[in-house]
Design a protein around this motif. Structure first.
Motif, PDB file in Angstrom:
ATOM      1  N   GLU A 253      12.711  80.872 -16.567  1.00 26.46           N
ATOM      2  CA  GLU A 253      13.962  81.208 -17.232  1.00 26.46           C
ATOM      3  C   GLU A 253      14.793  79.975 -17.594  1.00 26.46           C
ATOM      4  OE1 GLU A 253      14.485  81.772 -12.730  1.00 26.46           O
ATOM      5  OE2 GLU A 253      13.027  82.300 -14.297  1.00 26.46           O
ATOM      6  N   ILE A 254      14.379  78.800 -17.152  1.00 20.93           N
ATOM      7  CA  ILE A 254      15.088  77.568 -17.512  1.00 20.93           C
ATOM      8  C   ILE A 254      14.396  76.950 -18.715  1.00 20.93           C
ATOM      9  CG2 ILE A 254      15.765  75.259 -16.754  1.00 20.93           C
ATOM     10  CD1 ILE A 254      15.881  76.324 -13.910  1.00 20.93           C
ATOM     11  N   PRO A 255      15.089  76.878 -19.844  1.00 24.91           N
ATOM     12  CA  PRO A 255      14.433  76.484 -21.105  1.00 24.91           C
ATOM     13  C   PRO A 255      14.251  74.964 -21.248  1.00 24.91           C
ATOM     14  CG  PRO A 255      16.721  76.967 -21.516  1.00 24.91           C
ATOM     15  CD  PRO A 255      16.506  77.261 -20.063  1.00 24.91           C
ATOM     16  N   LEU A 307       5.953  60.197 -24.079  1.00 26.92           N
ATOM     17  CA  LEU A 307       6.577  61.216 -23.241  1.00 26.92           C
ATOM     18  C   LEU A 307       7.721  61.852 -24.027  1.00 26.92           C
ATOM     19  CD1 LEU A 307       6.802  59.366 -19.786  1.00 26.92           C
ATOM     20  CD2 LEU A 307       5.054  60.985 -20.560  1.00 26.92           C
ATOM     21  N   GLY A 308       7.989  63.136 -23.731  1.00 30.85           N
ATOM     22  CA  GLY A 308       9.072  63.826 -24.411  1.00 30.85           C
ATOM     23  C   GLY A 308       9.652  64.951 -23.581  1.00 30.85           C
ATOM     24  N   ALA A 309      10.896  65.305 -23.884  1.00 32.69           N
ATOM     25  CA  ALA A 309      11.564  66.422 -23.191  1.00 32.69           C
ATOM     26  C   ALA A 309      12.429  67.172 -24.185  1.00 32.69           C
ATOM     27  CB  ALA A 309      12.412  65.902 -22.040  1.00 32.69           C
ATOM     28  N   LEU A 310      12.596  68.484 -23.924  1.00 33.04           N
ATOM     29  CA  LEU A 310      13.358  69.350 -24.818  1.00 33.04           C
ATOM     30  C   LEU A 310      14.107  70.370 -23.966  1.00 33.04           C
ATOM     31  CD1 LEU A 310      13.268  69.279 -27.987  1.00 33.04           C
ATOM     32  CD2 LEU A 310      11.845  71.321 -27.849  1.00 33.04           C
ATOM     33  N   TYR A 311      15.414  70.529 -24.216  1.00 35.54           N
ATOM     34  CA  TYR A 311      16.192  71.526 -23.482  1.00 35.54           C
ATOM     35  C   TYR A 311      17.009  72.346 -24.474  1.00 35.54           C
ATOM     36  CZ  TYR A 311      18.948  73.748 -19.851  1.00 35.54           C
ATOM     37  OH  TYR A 311      19.527  74.685 -19.015  1.00 35.54           O
ATOM     38  N   GLU A 312      17.001  73.658 -24.290  1.00 41.34           N
ATOM     39  CA  GLU A 312      17.685  74.561 -25.203  1.00 41.34           C
ATOM     40  C   GLU A 312      18.856  75.248 -24.516  1.00 41.34           C
ATOM     41  OE1 GLU A 312      16.775  78.403 -28.129  1.00 41.34           O
ATOM     42  OE2 GLU A 312      15.162  77.509 -26.919  1.00 41.34           O
ATOM     43  N   GLU A 314      20.732  78.149 -24.913  1.00 41.85           N
ATOM     44  CA  GLU A 314      20.518  79.366 -25.676  1.00 41.85           C
ATOM     45  C   GLU A 314      21.816  80.031 -26.112  1.00 41.85           C
ATOM     46  OE1 GLU A 314      18.127  81.586 -22.979  1.00 41.85           O
ATOM     47  OE2 GLU A 314      16.251  80.674 -23.669  1.00 41.85           O
ATOM     48  N   GLU A 315      22.868  79.937 -25.287  1.00 42.41           N
ATOM     49  CA  GLU A 315      24.108  80.620 -25.616  1.00 42.41           C
ATOM     50  C   GLU A 315      24.743  80.073 -26.890  1.00 42.41           C
ATOM     51  OE1 GLU A 315      23.516  79.012 -22.861  1.00 42.41           O
ATOM     52  OE2 GLU A 315      23.188  80.570 -21.336  1.00 42.41           O
ATOM     53  N   ILE A 316      24.665  78.779 -27.087  1.00 35.52           N
ATOM     54  CA  ILE A 316      25.303  78.166 -28.260  1.00 35.52           C
ATOM     55  C   ILE A 316      24.278  77.738 -29.300  1.00 35.52           C
ATOM     56  CG2 ILE A 316      27.347  77.392 -27.000  1.00 35.52           C
ATOM     57  CD1 ILE A 316      26.098  74.632 -26.771  1.00 35.52           C
ATOM     58  N   LYS A 317      23.011  78.105 -29.076  1.00 33.39           N
ATOM     59  CA  LYS A 317      21.926  77.825 -30.028  1.00 33.39           C
ATOM     60  C   LYS A 317      21.824  76.331 -30.357  1.00 33.39           C
ATOM     61  CE  LYS A 317      22.229  82.425 -32.092  1.00 33.39           C
ATOM     62  NZ  LYS A 317      22.439  83.201 -33.333  1.00 33.39           N
ATOM     63  N   LEU A 318      21.862  75.535 -29.301  1.00 33.54           N
ATOM     64  CA  LEU A 318      21.765  74.078 -29.429  1.00 33.54           C
ATOM     65  C   LEU A 318      20.550  73.580 -28.640  1.00 33.54           C
ATOM     66  CD1 LEU A 318      23.012  71.284 -30.236  1.00 33.54           C
ATOM     67  CD2 LEU A 318      24.240  71.358 -28.037  1.00 33.54           C
ATOM     68  N   THR A 319      19.740  72.773 -29.266  1.00 32.95           N
ATOM     69  CA  THR A 319      18.579  72.171 -28.616  1.00 32.95           C
ATOM     70  C   THR A 319      18.726  70.657 -28.653  1.00 32.95           C
ATOM     71  OG1 THR A 319      17.167  73.988 -29.350  1.00 32.95           O
ATOM     72  CG2 THR A 319      16.070  71.980 -28.616  1.00 32.95           C
ATOM     73  N   VAL A 320      18.517  70.025 -27.491  1.00 38.91           N
ATOM     74  CA  VAL A 320      18.574  68.559 -27.423  1.00 38.91           C
ATOM     75  C   VAL A 320      17.221  68.046 -26.943  1.00 38.91           C
ATOM     76  CG1 VAL A 320      21.060  68.460 -27.041  1.00 38.91           C
ATOM     77  CG2 VAL A 320      19.519  68.604 -25.090  1.00 38.91           C
ATOM     78  N   GLY A 321      16.873  66.865 -27.394  1.00 43.53           N
ATOM     79  CA  GLY A 321      15.571  66.326 -27.034  1.00 43.53           C
ATOM     80  C   GLY A 321      15.582  64.817 -26.944  1.00 43.53           C
ATOM     81  N   ALA A 322      14.546  64.285 -26.321  1.00 39.87           N
ATOM     82  CA  ALA A 322      14.353  62.834 -26.221  1.00 39.87           C
ATOM     83  C   ALA A 322      12.864  62.568 -26.159  1.00 39.87           C
ATOM     84  CB  ALA A 322      15.053  62.269 -24.990  1.00 39.87           C
ATOM     85  N   SER A 323      12.470  61.427 -26.720  1.00 40.66           N
ATOM     86  CA  SER A 323      11.063  61.049 -26.654  1.00 40.66           C
ATOM     87  C   SER A 323      10.942  59.540 -26.499  1.00 40.66           C
ATOM     88  CB  SER A 323      10.303  61.506 -27.907  1.00 40.66           C
ATOM     89  OG  SER A 323      10.737  60.777 -29.040  1.00 40.66           O
TER      90      SER A 323
END
Length: 447
Positions: A253-255, A307-312, A314-323
């Motif tokens: 459940e943790i995006p 390497l990469g990471a992605l976190y969403e 969901e409530e505000i429809k914002l996705t942040v990422g780093a690579s």
């Protein structure tokens, strides 16, 4: 999921089993240059004006030999030089500070399951960049050449010669430094303590003839290569094979997803610039082509780990990422002997590049995106530039069949569109490598 090449965590969001992409890129400068070169009158005028320089010089010599000096004939010769200068200015302004750039790419990506993916792609690229050297800048900025005024007296000849020398001095100092000094001394001698004479004009005329005959074409050719323009030619072919692994390391459940790429890179590369060309014997083309062929025929291999990471949110429809691209990697070099244009250059160092980004969907059909590319300037692309130059900001509006896109990249505006059912995308944006506008077209098929 071509983006897995930059952030492997995106594999988790790939909706299809596989993708096939074919892309082309073409610099906009090609159209400007082609428009000029395809006009036969431009080329003919340029060639004719230079072929007539001997006739122009003859008119000046003969006009100065007459007694009194023939103002009409001297000015006819100067007009011939002016025509050549004007045509050269047009050519220089049109054909320099330009990039001829062509690229093509093929990509096949397969998502084996929710965790594993495989990707192989080939990217072939050729660039010829022509930047203005000191001589071209001086030529472009030349004012109209002064003509012989008055009755053609010795004083009139001195005034015209001195005005011509003042205007042309920068060009002559760069292209013909020894002859420039000789001409300057001849003009000083012509002045003759304030009283130019007919005998002085005759001697000045002889000096001009001697200057024309003293020009060494080989030396002039190398001088022009170093000063007319800074020319860089680059061609490379990269083939990359990549295995991607992506997972959700926390509870379902943790995006949050993280991922890694392991890749092998094969590269062929050829390179040359005007500095290297100026040291070669240009009468023997094999001196130029053989070293470049030797470089391109070599094939180098290296490996890298991303390497990469992605976190969403969901409530505000914002996705942040780093690579982190090539966080661990090897390097590859061409076996280039002394005198080769690639001698001493690490051709594929695989610099570590950190990227961060965010994507926000305030409405279903609207997407706002921002990236900071190569955050710590690990590559040469952004060295010496401020952090703002790393920023890439964009927005897209989905009309169903048609997607409209616009943004800001490399300190310039960019725009494009996509036609969803055709898998066709087009963009007009400034290229990272040459900092010139390119047209990008790609076709993607999913299965």
């Amino acid at each position: 999921f071509n983006a897995t090449a930059y952030n492997p965590a995106l594999l988790a969001n790939a909706p299809h089993f596989g993708e096939f992409t074919f892309g082309l890129s073409l610099s906009n400068d090609i159209f400007t240059m082609a428009n000029y070169l395809s006009n036969n009158s431009n080329i003919n005028n340029l060639q004719n004006s230079f072929q007539n320089l001997n006739s122009s010089m003859s008119n000046i010599n003969q006009g100065l030999q007459q007694s009194p000096v023939s103002v009409t004939q001297v000015n006819q010769g100067i007009a011939g030089f002016q025509t050549a200068v004007s045509n050269l200015q047009t050519a220089a302004a049109t054909l320099t500070n330009r990039s001829i750039q062509l690229g093509a790419g093929l990509n096949l990506a397969v998502k084996l399951d929710d965790h594993w993916g495989f990707q192989v792609y080939n990217n072939s690229h050729g660039v010829l960049q022509v930047n203005r050297g000191n001589l071209v800048n001086d030529i472009v900025n030349l004012a109209p050449l002064p003509t012989l005024q008055g009755t053609g007296s010795a004083t009139d000849v001195y005034n015209a010669a001195n005005a011509f020398y003042v205007e042309m001095k920068k060009v002559l100092d760069t292209a013909l430094p020894a002859q420039s000094v000789t001409l300057g001394n001849a003009i000083t001698a012509l002045y003759n303590n304030g009283s130019p004479t007919a005998a002085g004009v005759s001697q000045f005329n002889n000096t001009i003839s001697n200057i024309a005959s003293s020009i060494d074409q080989t030396t002039l050719q190398k001088t022009l290569l170093n000063n007319v323009a800074d020319v860089t030619a680059l061609v490379y072919v990269d083939t990359v094979g990549m295995v991607t692994y992506s997972l959700n390391p926390l509870e379902a459940e943790i995006p949050l997803t993280i991922g890694a790429n392991f890749k092998v890179v094969n590269r062929r590369i050829g390179y040359a610039n005007s500095s290297w060309l100026s040291q070669q014997d240009l009468t023997n083309t094999s001196n130029i082509t053989d070293p470049i062929k030797n470089d391109i025929n070599q094939s180098t291999f290296r490996w890298g780990l991303d390497l990469g990471a992605l976190y969403e949110f969901e409530e505000i429809k914002l996705t942040v990422g780093a690579s982190a691209e090539d966080i661990i990697h090897s390097s590859a070099t061409i076996n280039a002997p002394v005198g080769d244009p690639l001698y001493g250059i690490v051709t594929d160092p695989g610099p570590t590049m950190i990227r961060i980004g965010a994507s926000w969907h305030p409405l279903h059909q609207v997407s706002l995106n921002a990236d900071i590319d190569d955050l710590f300037s690990g590559s040469s692309t952004y060295q010496g530039l401020d952090l703002f130059s790393h920023a890439k900001i964009g927005a897209s509006y989905n009309l169903g069949i048609l997607q409209l896109r616009g943004g800001f990249s490399n300190n310039n505006l960019a725009g494009g569109f996509g036609i969803a059912f055709l898998g066709l995308d087009y963009a007009y944006a400034v290229d990272d490598l040459t900092q010139s506008y390119n047209h990008y077209i790609s076709f993607k098929a999913t299965f």
